[in-house]
Design a protein around this motif. Structure first.
Motif, short mmCIF file in Angstrom:
data_model
loop_
_atom_site.label_atom_id
_atom_site.label_comp_id
_atom_site.label_asym_id
_atom_site.label_seq_id
_atom_site.Cartn_x
_atom_site.Cartn_y
_atom_site.Cartn_z
N CYS A 68 0.51 -0.90 0.09
CA CYS A 68 -0.16 -0.28 -0.25
C CYS A 68 1.15 1.35 -0.02
O CYS A 68 0.98 2.10 1.29
CB CYS A 68 -1.02 -0.07 1.16
N PHE B 119 1.27 4.83 -0.18
CA PHE B 119 0.17 5.82 -0.34
C PHE B 119 0.68 6.95 -0.89
O PHE B 119 1.77 7.41 -0.86
CB PHE B 119 -0.13 6.44 1.26
N SER C 293 -9.42 -5.85 3.85
CA SER C 293 -9.03 -5.07 4.84
C SER C 293 -10.85 -4.51 4.19
O SER C 293 -11.46 -4.80 3.89
CB SER C 293 -8.42 -4.22 3.95
N ILE C 294 -10.67 -3.62 5.33
CA ILE C 294 -11.64 -2.90 6.14
C ILE C 294 -12.19 -1.81 5.46
O ILE C 294 -12.98 -1.25 4.61
CB ILE C 294 -11.31 -2.00 7.35
N SER C 295 -11.04 -2.06 4.23
CA SER C 295 -10.23 -0.59 2.60
C SER C 295 -11.45 -1.35 2.08
O SER C 295 -11.36 -0.73 0.81
CB SER C 295 -9.38 -0.60 2.61
N TYR D 115 -5.59 1.10 -3.50
CA TYR D 115 -5.45 0.20 -3.29
C TYR D 115 -6.95 -0.46 -2.75
O TYR D 115 -7.02 -1.66 -2.54
CB TYR D 115 -4.32 0.28 -2.35
N GLY E 275 -8.55 -4.19 10.54
CA GLY E 275 -8.82 -3.10 9.98
C GLY E 275 -6.95 -2.30 10.10
O GLY E 275 -6.78 -2.38 9.45
N THR E 276 -7.25 -1.46 11.17
CA THR E 276 -5.62 -0.43 10.62
C THR E 276 -5.27 -1.13 12.42
O THR E 276 -4.81 -1.43 13.39
CB THR E 276 -5.61 1.10 11.77
N ILE F 114 3.21 -1.89 6.54
CA ILE F 114 3.17 -1.47 5.86
C ILE F 114 2.64 0.46 5.83
O ILE F 114 2.50 1.01 4.93
CB ILE F 114 1.64 -2.41 5.35
N ASN F 115 1.95 0.21 7.04
CA ASN F 115 1.10 1.65 7.84
C ASN F 115 2.48 2.41 8.81
O ASN F 115 2.17 3.45 9.24
CB ASN F 115 -0.20 1.35 8.02
N GLN G 88 -5.48 6.05 -1.35
CA GLN G 88 -5.25 4.20 -1.43
C GLN G 88 -6.43 4.11 -2.38
O GLN G 88 -7.13 3.16 -2.56
CB GLN G 88 -6.11 3.92 0.08
C1 LIG Z 1 -1.81 0.39 4.87
C2 LIG Z 1 -2.93 0.69 5.94
O1 LIG Z 1 -2.79 1.44 6.70
C3 LIG Z 1 -4.30 -0.22 6.42
O2 LIG Z 1 -4.19 -0.74 4.73
C4 LIG Z 1 -5.27 -0.92 4.97
O3 LIG Z 1 -6.38 -2.30 4.27
C5 LIG Z 1 -6.61 -0.38 6.53
O4 LIG Z 1 -7.27 -0.37 6.05
C6 LIG Z 1 -5.43 0.26 6.75
O5 LIG Z 1 -5.46 1.81 6.02
#
Ligand SMILES: C[C@H](O)[C@@H]1OC(=O)[C@H](O)[C@@H]1O
Ligand SMILES: NC(=O)C1=CN([C@@H]2O[C@H](COP(=O)(O)OP(=O)(O)OC[C@H]3O[C@@H](n4cnc5c(N)ncnc54)[C@H](O)[C@@H]3O)[C@@H](O)[C@H]2O)C=CC1
Length: 256
Positions: free
Chosen positions: A97, A99, A146-148, A159, A190-191, A196-197, A156
């Motif tokens: 990911c 950013f 992911s929550i994403s 992503y 979630g986070t 990765i972050n 993102q």
């Molecule tokens: C990489 C992000 O911090 C992390 O990745 C995800 O899928 C989550 O939603 C966070 O945003």
């Protein structure tokens, strides 16, 4: 033990969520194929992980191959069969990911993200599923989505579609593979604090905001994902397929 003598393949297992999941699967009795990028920098981490798995009394081998390569799934499956004789569980976890803002997203960043997170996953899931079908007694496939998959992120845009894609892939594969007893589910973290972050969460305001959105009052740890992955992999989840398991400390439902 939930996974006694099962063969579990996990991609991107050198660190973070994949590593924690590999160790939990080993604690639950599984033998592991550790998928990693093949980079020299990952090798010592992989060797250390294999050592830890062996000290738990289980066996492990590794395959260094990029997640975005359509041939990687076959290599992982071949290693599982060669070393352990079967593929019982496949966990698609590898992901990136980087950013970046939308309007000036470099094409290469977009394409690398989609290739690594989704395109490679498609062919790896296909390879694992074909082997499981051949074996004739089912199996479990888990995609780390992911929550994403459910919500957006301005940095993102390359992503989040891959994570929604993985969720959708598991739903369609649950339908396609159910007749073979192969269960397909998505884990939606979630986070979780991982590499990765790391840079993103180094911003204290952002970090505090993410913690503030989480009813359980803390960010996730890789170990928080390990139990849910082992559960979905196991016969405890024998009637669970096409499902998505959100493991986010309550972040998603916290509107106000
Ligand atoms: C990489 C992000 O911090 C992390 O990745 C995800 O899928 C989550 O939603 C966070 O945003
Ligand atoms: N940390 C988080 O907040 C969240 C993470 N996820 C997902 O969890 C999965 C694991 O990520 P984390 O453990 O958090 O991060 P991480 O950066 O610690 O782990 C990612 C893993 O993927 C591997 N990888 C990256 N590119 C690869 C490639 N081309 N080929 C093979 N392996 C490659 C890395 O080497 C590493 O082992 C990812 O799919 C990520 O999208 C999902 C939701 C939240």
């Amino acid at each position: 033990m939930l996974l006694n003598d099962k063969t579990v393949i996990i991609t991107g297992a050198s660190r973070g969520i994949g590593r924690a999941a590999a160790l939990e699967c080993a604690r639950q009795g599984a033998n592991l194929v550790i998928g990693y990028s093949g980079s020299d920098s990952s090798r010592p981490l992989v060797d250390e992980l294999i050592g830890e798995i062996r000290s738990l009394g289980r066996a492990a081998t590794s395959v260094g191959a990029p997640a975005g390569d359509p041939d990687t799934g076959d290599k992982l499956v071949d290693a599982a069969v060669e070393h352990f004789g079967s593929v019982d569980v496949f966990v698609n976890n590898a992901g990136i990911c980087p950013f970046h803002s939308f309007l000036d997203m470099p094409r290469e960043t977009y394409l690398e993200t989609v290739n690594t997170n989704l395109n490679g996953a498609y062919f790896a899931v296909q390879a694992a599923a074909n082997r499981m079908k051949e074996q004739g007694y089912g199996g479990a496939i888990i995609a780390v989505s992911s929550i994403s998959a459910l919500v957006g992120g301005a940095m993102q845009t390359h992503y989040t579609p891959t994570k929604a894609g993985l969720l959708s892939l598991m739903q369609s594969c649950a339908v396609a593979l159910g007749p073979y007893g192969i269960r397909c589910n998505a884990l939606l973290p979630g986070t979780i604090e991982t590499d990765i972050n790391k840079d993103d969460l180094a911003d204290q305001d952002k970090r505090d905001y993410m913690i503030g959105r989480t009813p359980l009052g803390r960010l996730g740890r890789p170990e928080d994902m390990a139990g849910p992955i082992a559960f979905l992999a196991s016969d405890m989840a024998a009637y669970v397929t096409g499902a998505s398991l959100l493991v986010d400390g309550g972040m998603f439902v916290n509107l106000q």
